[in-house]
Design a protein around this motif. Structure first.
Motif, PDB file in Angstrom:
ATOM      1  N   ILE A 158      -2.062   2.504   8.053  1.00 44.79           N
ATOM      2  CA  ILE A 158      -2.361   2.235   6.650  1.00 44.79           C
ATOM      3  C   ILE A 158      -1.109   2.412   5.797  1.00 44.79           C
ATOM      4  CG2 ILE A 158      -3.753   3.008   4.674  1.00 44.79           C
ATOM      5  CD1 ILE A 158      -5.787   4.031   6.805  1.00 44.79           C
ATOM      6  N   ILE A 159      -0.205   3.243   6.257  1.00 42.57           N
ATOM      7  CA  ILE A 159       1.057   3.512   5.565  1.00 42.57           C
ATOM      8  C   ILE A 159       2.198   3.056   6.463  1.00 42.57           C
ATOM      9  CG2 ILE A 159       2.564   5.349   4.680  1.00 42.57           C
ATOM     10  CD1 ILE A 159       0.047   6.959   4.014  1.00 42.57           C
ATOM     11  N   TYR A 172      -0.600  11.657   4.542  1.00 41.75           N
ATOM     12  CA  TYR A 172       0.436  10.681   4.905  1.00 41.75           C
ATOM     13  C   TYR A 172       0.479  10.474   6.415  1.00 41.75           C
ATOM     14  CZ  TYR A 172       2.232  11.650   0.174  1.00 41.75           C
ATOM     15  OH  TYR A 172       2.376  11.816  -1.175  1.00 41.75           O
ATOM     16  N   ARG A 190      -2.836   5.690  11.490  1.00 42.94           N
ATOM     17  CA  ARG A 190      -3.868   4.638  11.435  1.00 42.94           C
ATOM     18  C   ARG A 190      -3.319   3.279  11.000  1.00 42.94           C
ATOM     19  NH1 ARG A 190      -7.107   6.840  14.713  1.00 42.94           N
ATOM     20  NH2 ARG A 190      -8.163   8.699  13.986  1.00 42.94           N
ATOM     21  N   THR A 197       0.844  -1.207   0.000  1.00 47.16           N
ATOM     22  CA  THR A 197       0.000   0.000   0.000  1.00 47.16           C
ATOM     23  C   THR A 197       0.870   1.244   0.000  1.00 47.16           C
ATOM     24  OG1 THR A 197      -1.778  -1.140   1.162  1.00 47.16           O
ATOM     25  CG2 THR A 197      -1.761   1.254   1.306  1.00 47.16           C
ATOM     26  N   THR A 198       1.926   1.232   0.802  1.00 43.43           N
ATOM     27  CA  THR A 198       2.827   2.382   0.883  1.00 43.43           C
ATOM     28  C   THR A 198       3.524   2.607  -0.451  1.00 43.43           C
ATOM     29  OG1 THR A 198       3.150   1.952   3.232  1.00 43.43           O
ATOM     30  CG2 THR A 198       4.755   3.388   2.163  1.00 43.43           C
ATOM     31  N   GLY A 245      -2.411   8.424   7.541  1.00 39.17           N
ATOM     32  CA  GLY A 245      -2.182   7.036   7.132  1.00 39.17           C
ATOM     33  C   GLY A 245      -1.203   6.320   8.037  1.00 39.17           C
TER      34      GLY A 245
END
Length: 158
Positions: A106-107, A98, A104, A40-41, A101
C-alpha cells in the motif's frame, strides 16, 4: 490454396494484434498501479507532516529521547499510563502502520525510505531500549515487531 494462406495470415495478424493489445493493457495497469502507490505514499507523508497529534508526539518523543536516561525508564509499570508514554506510543505506532503498509504493497518502500529513512533509524536507536524493556515487562516479544522489521529493511536498503 491462396485462400487458405490468407485465412492463416489474417488469423496470425489478429492473434498478434490481440497479444500486443493485451501487453499494452497489462503495461497500462502496472503503470497506473505504480502511480497510485506513489500517490498514496506522498499523501500519507503529507498528511503525517501536517497532523498536529503526530507532530506533537514526535516533538515530545525527541525531547524525552535527549534526556540522559533516554526512553527506557518510561517502560515501567508506574509510567505506562502517562501522557509521555502515550506520545512515545503514537510515534512507534506510526512506524508500525508504515511497515504494514509497505508489507501489504500500500506504501511505496523506495519513496518512503527516501523521505523517512534517517528519521526511522534515529527513532529506532532511541526507542529500542524502551521497546526491549516493554517487551520484558509485558513478556511479549511481538510488541513493535513491524517497526523492527521496517528498521531491518531500511538498514539493508541502499
Amino acid at each position: 490454396m491462396a485462400e487458405v494462406w490468407a485465412i492463416y495470415i489474417s488469423a496470425g495478424i489478429a492473434a498478434a494484434v490481440g497479444l500486443v493489445a493485451a501487453a499494452i493493457a497489462i503495461w497500462g495497469i502496472r503503470t497506473q498501479r505504480e502511480i497510485a502507490l506513489k500517490r498514496t505514499t506522498l499523501d500519507m507523508i503529507s498528511q503525517s507532516e501536517r497532523d498536529k497529534d503526530i507532530i506533537e508526539a514526535q516533538a515530545r518523543f525527541n525531547d524525552l529521547a535527549k534526556q540522559p536516561a533516554g526512553l527506557a525508564p518510561y517502560a515501567e509499570k508506574d509510567k505506562l499510563a502517562t501522557d509521555d508514554v502515550e506520545k512515545i506510543r503514537v510515534v512507534l505506532n506510526q512506524y508500525e502502520i508504515y511497515a504494514i503498509g509497505i508489507k501489504r504493497g500500500i506504501i511505496d518502500e523506495e519513496l518512503y525510505f527516501l523521505w523517512f529513512k534517517s528519521g526511522l533509524l534515529t527513532h529506532w536507536r532511541h526507542a529500542e531500549p524502551f521497546i526491549t524493556r516493554l517487551r520484558a515487562l509485558t513478556e511479549s516479544d511481538v510488541l513493535f515487531r513491524e517497526f523492527e522489521w521496517l528498521v531491518e529493511r531500511a538498514r539493508n536498503h541502499g
